[in-house]
Write an enzyme that holds these catalytic residues in place. Structure first.
Site, PDB file in Angstrom:
ATOM      1  N   TYR A 108       0.823  -1.211   0.000  1.00 22.64           N
ATOM      2  CA  TYR A 108       0.000   0.000   0.000  1.00 22.64           C
ATOM      3  C   TYR A 108       0.860   1.266   0.000  1.00 22.64           C
ATOM      4  O   TYR A 108       1.917   1.301   0.619  1.00 22.64           O
ATOM      5  CB  TYR A 108      -0.893   0.013   1.244  1.00 22.64           C
ATOM      6  N   TRP A 110       0.949   5.751  -1.538  1.00 21.35           N
ATOM      7  CA  TRP A 110       0.554   6.760  -2.525  1.00 21.35           C
ATOM      8  C   TRP A 110       1.519   6.861  -3.688  1.00 21.35           C
ATOM      9  O   TRP A 110       1.216   7.474  -4.705  1.00 21.35           O
ATOM     10  CB  TRP A 110       0.394   8.113  -1.836  1.00 21.35           C
TER      11      TRP A 110
HETATM   12  P1  PGD Z   1       3.641   8.125   1.667  1.00 18.92           P
HETATM   13  O1  PGD Z   1       4.460   8.986   2.551  1.00 18.92           O
HETATM   14  O2  PGD Z   1       2.898   8.795   0.564  1.00 18.92           O
HETATM   15  O3  PGD Z   1       2.626   7.393   2.639  1.00 18.92           O
HETATM   16  O4  PGD Z   1       0.626   6.304   3.564  1.00 18.92           O
HETATM   17  P2  PGD Z   1       1.666   6.145   2.363  1.00 18.92           P
HETATM   18  O5  PGD Z   1       2.442   4.898   2.587  1.00 18.92           O
HETATM   19  O6  PGD Z   1       0.971   6.328   1.068  1.00 18.92           O
HETATM   20  O7  PGD Z   1       4.553   6.950   1.116  1.00 18.92           O
HETATM   21  C1  PGD Z   1       4.866   6.808  -0.205  1.00 18.92           C
HETATM   22  C2  PGD Z   1       6.296   6.287  -0.286  1.00 18.92           C
HETATM   23  O8  PGD Z   1       6.527   5.904  -1.635  1.00 18.92           O
HETATM   24  C3  PGD Z   1       7.331   7.316   0.065  1.00 18.92           C
HETATM   25  O9  PGD Z   1       8.256   6.790   0.984  1.00 18.92           O
HETATM   26  C4  PGD Z   1       8.010   7.649  -1.276  1.00 18.92           C
HETATM   27  O10 PGD Z   1       9.385   7.940  -1.164  1.00 18.92           O
HETATM   28  C5  PGD Z   1       7.805   6.356  -2.048  1.00 18.92           C
HETATM   29  N1  PGD Z   1       7.741   6.547  -3.495  1.00 18.92           N
HETATM   30  C6  PGD Z   1       7.216   7.586  -4.161  1.00 18.92           C
HETATM   31  N2  PGD Z   1       7.336   7.390  -5.493  1.00 18.92           N
HETATM   32  C7  PGD Z   1       7.930   6.190  -5.673  1.00 18.92           C
HETATM   33  C8  PGD Z   1       8.307   5.441  -6.836  1.00 18.92           C
HETATM   34  O11 PGD Z   1       8.076   5.825  -7.965  1.00 18.92           O
HETATM   35  N3  PGD Z   1       8.903   4.226  -6.637  1.00 18.92           N
HETATM   36  C9  PGD Z   1       9.149   3.756  -5.383  1.00 18.92           C
HETATM   37  N4  PGD Z   1       9.711   2.553  -5.298  1.00 18.92           N
HETATM   38  N5  PGD Z   1       8.808   4.455  -4.269  1.00 18.92           N
HETATM   39  C10 PGD Z   1       8.199   5.650  -4.416  1.00 18.92           C
HETATM   40  C11 PGD Z   1      -0.411   7.212   3.514  1.00 18.92           C
HETATM   41  C12 PGD Z   1      -1.542   6.725   4.425  1.00 18.92           C
HETATM   42  O12 PGD Z   1      -1.228   6.989   5.785  1.00 18.92           O
HETATM   43  C13 PGD Z   1      -2.840   7.324   4.091  1.00 18.92           C
HETATM   44  S1  PGD Z   1      -3.283   7.445   2.439  1.00 18.92           S
HETATM   45  C14 PGD Z   1      -3.712   7.703   5.043  1.00 18.92           C
HETATM   46  S2  PGD Z   1      -5.154   8.527   4.614  1.00 18.92           S
HETATM   47  C15 PGD Z   1      -3.532   7.390   6.459  1.00 18.92           C
HETATM   48  N6  PGD Z   1      -3.695   8.527   7.296  1.00 18.92           N
HETATM   49  C16 PGD Z   1      -3.354   8.446   8.589  1.00 18.92           C
HETATM   50  C17 PGD Z   1      -3.939   9.269   9.617  1.00 18.92           C
HETATM   51  O13 PGD Z   1      -4.808  10.105   9.367  1.00 18.92           O
HETATM   52  N7  PGD Z   1      -3.508   9.110  10.865  1.00 18.92           N
HETATM   53  C18 PGD Z   1      -2.586   8.191  11.202  1.00 18.92           C
HETATM   54  N8  PGD Z   1      -2.203   8.086  12.480  1.00 18.92           N
HETATM   55  N9  PGD Z   1      -2.029   7.414  10.266  1.00 18.92           N
HETATM   56  C19 PGD Z   1      -2.377   7.492   8.988  1.00 18.92           C
HETATM   57  N10 PGD Z   1      -1.801   6.675   8.050  1.00 18.92           N
HETATM   58  C20 PGD Z   1      -2.259   6.588   6.685  1.00 18.92           C
END
Ligand code: PGD
Length: 766
Positions: A108, A110
């Site tokens: 999972y 973004w």
């Molecule tokens: P990101 O920081 O977007 O968080 O959680 P999510 O795991 O989506 O992580 C994306 C990662 O992908 C980053 O480390 C980035 O470097 C890497 N990345 C980006 N592009 C690429 C690529 O092209 N290739 C590779 N291999 N890696 C890449 C988000 C999630 O967190 C979400 S959506 C929600 S809504 C939740 N919200 C909460 C919340 O409200 N409260 C708490 N306590 N926790 C939450 N967690 C959730």
């Protein structure tokens, strides 16, 4: 140098180099660009980038197997050929010895904008082609409860969320927007796939100027913009369902509800009415009852009920409300409240779950499809609701409930993560650390040394979008952007596609994975679907080279017909919705039949288990950050500039701060039974008394990784949150709320080291 077009989940932009520095400019048509663009330039060459393939020393030494040293072991730099050979051999071993269900590829996250290089899409396609599939995950951390409850009681998620009320309708028709959880512009600044125009704040301003009254129900005042004159009802976090019930009660006893609508388009009103009035359980859900739960004034609740019954009212429920214990209830009760007002399906009225929570909602849809990468066929049926990852790893073979069925957790031997950061998104991070110790092999592709990468056995350096070509597009954004390459790959970083191609070659699946195309070949191929649809419509349909040279293409917008949530009103039987009864289900016989104590057959107030105690008296709201998307580029300039003494900022009420001797700017320690973290205090009356708010996204930074539940010195709230599902129905993430104590931190301040890369260690025996 010329500006080159590019895009991100938080906005389209262009970049150019001057004096060795990448400068980023928002798209010229964007009326309200996101300041989060300011994080991008640092990504090009930050020390936190992963420069070369790395393998955990213990994995090299002892081979695959459970190991609680993950996250505290050293890393050995290994050449690409060797690491790919080793990884391909390990994938083949797990497939042959345990079957593809032993590979968890849910992965999972973004990831990044760009339709081709989307990391999860690449991983899924690779696992399907090369090893026959993978155990997967369903739903999202964003909307785990809503994704399950809405189709059962109102309609498909997409129809309720995306194809419903538009911002134009709000500005033109709505008298009252009753926004449970608000509509924070920091959230609607983001839309997966890219956003070319940020319209939400302008639409709210236009509506307010015409006379729309916005009512913000929630503990944080800035969950609606300050310049729209919103009324703020700062209720106790997690008690919205009680408030909704009391509003419903007032409507019912004062005869302000639309009986004709309830009779014609809904099922279950009589059963629910008995509960509402207290006839089935002896508790009338009236304003006085709700005042005791929500902390709001009973007279104010009654006045609000009268107000929403007096004109065109739109009920919205923010995603955050359902990311909590019993998160299904506010989503469902919002539907019931709107049904009582009888305006579902009228322009600017009724119910739009999550309007204002993402940039995709409230916008017209494109008339043509945008490019998508096919993922192939997954031969594995085993899955988990996405937020049950640690449960799965800790309890292989155990049964779990989900949406009316019992399922079994697969026995994961190999965990493969790309484009996500579980040490950002998951709850109870100490439990996650223990769970990660159970697998044989943990593989991560990452641009940067996130805590997830630091817990892996094999870390492969991935490019960011800045270093590759792609197409940005979203179904609700009319601009398709040609994402030109803005920088050379950092160090030895490779595209996920290149990594999977090399692995597929070793596993005899290169042709199935690549279909003989290179990146440009894929972009042209994916583009051709949109081009053909444009030509079929008679719209300008430039060929790929023209599109690429122009840098963007404006897509035609479809009719705003409101979809099924508008059309159901015209059905002669009033039963045209795709629910079991064809009607809005105020009572769901299906859900009642599941017999889940934590999700009964109609919306109800279910007191939470996680409530303040003498030891942990404050309620923590762990919400989305304003200074970055989730944890992405937390080292970037905008994110860094908004920290205090390098720590994430938590906000608390002056009364709570004074009672603890905390002054604005102090470093504080937030603590509860699961863990502790440092943060910097901002003292403000924009937060309800008794509440402390700490956004997610500061990279997990354990002071001493050899300890259990180490102090996170940076401010990641997920060391504190609980790892339990919303209910047996949806099993969604509940990370939004928990309880804590906050105290001033007077000890020597440990440095933040989250962005320092690990120093490579020598190869075992080398
Ligand atoms: P990101 O920081 O977007 O968080 O959680 P999510 O795991 O989506 O992580 C994306 C990662 O992908 C980053 O480390 C980035 O470097 C890497 N990345 C980006 N592009 C690429 C690529 O092209 N290739 C590779 N291999 N890696 C890449 C988000 C999630 O967190 C979400 S959506 C929600 S809504 C939740 N919200 C909460 C919340 O409200 N409260 C708490 N306590 N926790 C939450 N967690 C959730």
């Amino acid at each position: 140098m010329t500006d080159l077009p590019h895009s991100s989940h938080w906005g389209a932009f262009s970049g150019h180099w001057r004096d060795g520095t990448l400068t980023v400019r928002p798209h010229p048509d964007d009326p309200d660009p996101s300041p989060v663009l300011g994080n991008l330039p640092a990504a090009v060459a930050h020390p936190a980038r992963v420069a070369a393939p790395m393998v955990r020393r213990g994995w090299l030494e002892r081979g695959p197997g459970p190991d609680d040293r993950r996250g505290r072991d050293g890393f050995v730099e290994v050449g690409w050929d060797e690491v790919l050979d080793r990884l391909a051999a390990e994938l083949a071993r797990v497939r042959d010895e345990h079957g593809p269900a032993a590979v968890f590829g849910g992965s999972y996250g973004w990831a990044s904008a760009g339709r081709f290089h989307h990391a999860q899409g690449q991983l899924h396609r690779f696992l399907n082609a090369a090893i026959g599939g993978y155990a997967y995950s369903v739903n999202t951390y964003s909307a785990g409860a809503a994704e399950v409850i809405l189709p059962r009681v109102l309609g498909p998620f997409e129809a309720v969320v995306r194809r419903n009320i538009t911002w134009e309708q709000v500005a033109a028709h709505t008298d009252t927007v009753l926004a449970f959880g608000g509509m924070a512009v920091k959230n609607s600044a983001v839309g997966a796939g890219g956003v070319s125009r940020h319209v939400e704040h302008g639409a709210m301003r236009a509506a307010a100027a015409r006379g729309t009254r916005f009512v913000l129900v929630g503990p944080l005042r800035d969950d609606l913009p300050p310049d729209i004159g919103a009324q703020w009802l700062p209720l106790v976090p997690g008690t919205d369902t009680a408030l909704m019930l009391a509003l419903a009660h007032t409507l019912a006893v004062e005869g302000r509800h639309d009986r004709a609508f309830l009779d014609r388009y809904c099922v279950g009103w009589p059963t629910f009415e008995r509960y509402l009035l207290g006839r089935s359980d002896g508790v009338a859900k009236d304003a006085a009852w709700a005042a005791g739960i929500t902390g709001l004034d009973a007279a104010e609740i009654v006045a609000l009920a009268r107000r929403i019954a007096s004109g065109r009212t739109l009920v919205t429920v923010a995603q955050s409300l359902q990311r909590a214990e019993h998160g299904e209830q506010p989503v469902w009760m919002g539907v019931v409240l709107a049904a009582m007002l009888g305006q579902i399906g009228l322009p600017g009225g009724g119910y739009n779950y999550a309007l204002g929570s993402l940039a995709h909602y409230g916008r017209a849809r494109n008339a043509v499809p945008v490019p998508t990468l096919r993922q192939g066929v997954n031969g594995v049926r085993a899955f988990i609701p996405v937020a049950r990852i640690a449960d799965m790893l800790l309890n292989p073979g155990a049964e779990f409930d989900y949406d009316g069925r019992r399922h079994t957790y697969p026995d994961t031997r190999l965990l493969y993560w790309v484009g996500g950061n579980p040490f950002h998104h998951h709850q109870d991070l100490d439990r996650l650390r223990r769970a990660l110790g159970r697998v044989d092999t943990f593989v991560v592709h990452e641009p940067a040394w996130t805590a997830t990468a630091r817990h892996a056995d094999i870390v492969l350096p991935a490019t960011t979008t800045l270093e590759r070509e792609d197409i940005a597009a979203a179904g609700t954004d009319p601009l398709m952007i040609a994402m030109h390459r803005l920088a050379e790959p950092f160090g030895q970083a490779r595209d996920d596609y290149a990594i999977f191609t090399a692995l597929a070659r070793r596993l005899g699946a290169e042709e199935a994975f690549t279909e003989g195309r290179d990146v440009r070949g894929w972009l042209a191929h994916l583009y051709s679907r949109t081009q053909k649809a444009l030509a079929d419509l008679g719209s300008p349909a430039p060929d790929f080279e023209e599109f690429w040279a122009a840098g963007q293409l404006r897509l035609p917008v479809g009719d705003d017909d409101g979809g099924i949530l508008r059309a159901f009103r015209d059905d002669p039987d009033g039963a045209a919705l795709p629910t079991p009864s064809g009607r809005i289900e105020i009572f769901s016989a299906t859900i009642a039949g599941f017999d889940y104590p934590d999700c009964p057959g109609h919306p109800a107030w279910l007191p939470p288990a996680d409530v303040p105690t003498a030891r942990y008296p404050l309620r923590l709201v762990a919400n989305q950050p304003a200074t970055r998307l989730h944890s992405q580029f937390d080292f970037g300039a905008h994110s860094a500039a908004n920290k205090i003494r390098d720590r994430e900022v938590c906000r608390l009420h002056p009364g709570d701060a004074a009672a603890r001797g905390i002054a604005d700017g102090d470093v504080v320690r937030l603590v509860n039974a699961r863990g502790a973290c440092l943060a910097a205090a901002r003292v403000t009356d924009g937060v309800r008394a008794g509440v402390v708010q700490l956004p997610t996204g500061a990279w997990y930074d354990p002071l001493d990784a050899s300890q259990d539940a180490p102090l996170c010195v940076h401010g990641n709230p997920n060391v504190l949150t609980r790892d339990v599902g919303t209910s047996a129905l949806a099993q969604g993430c509940t990370g939004q709320h928990t309880v804590v104590e906050v105290e001033r931190f007077d000890g020597p301040l440990p440095p933040v080291r989250a962005f320092d890369p690990p120093v490579p260690v020598a190869r075992p025996g080398g």
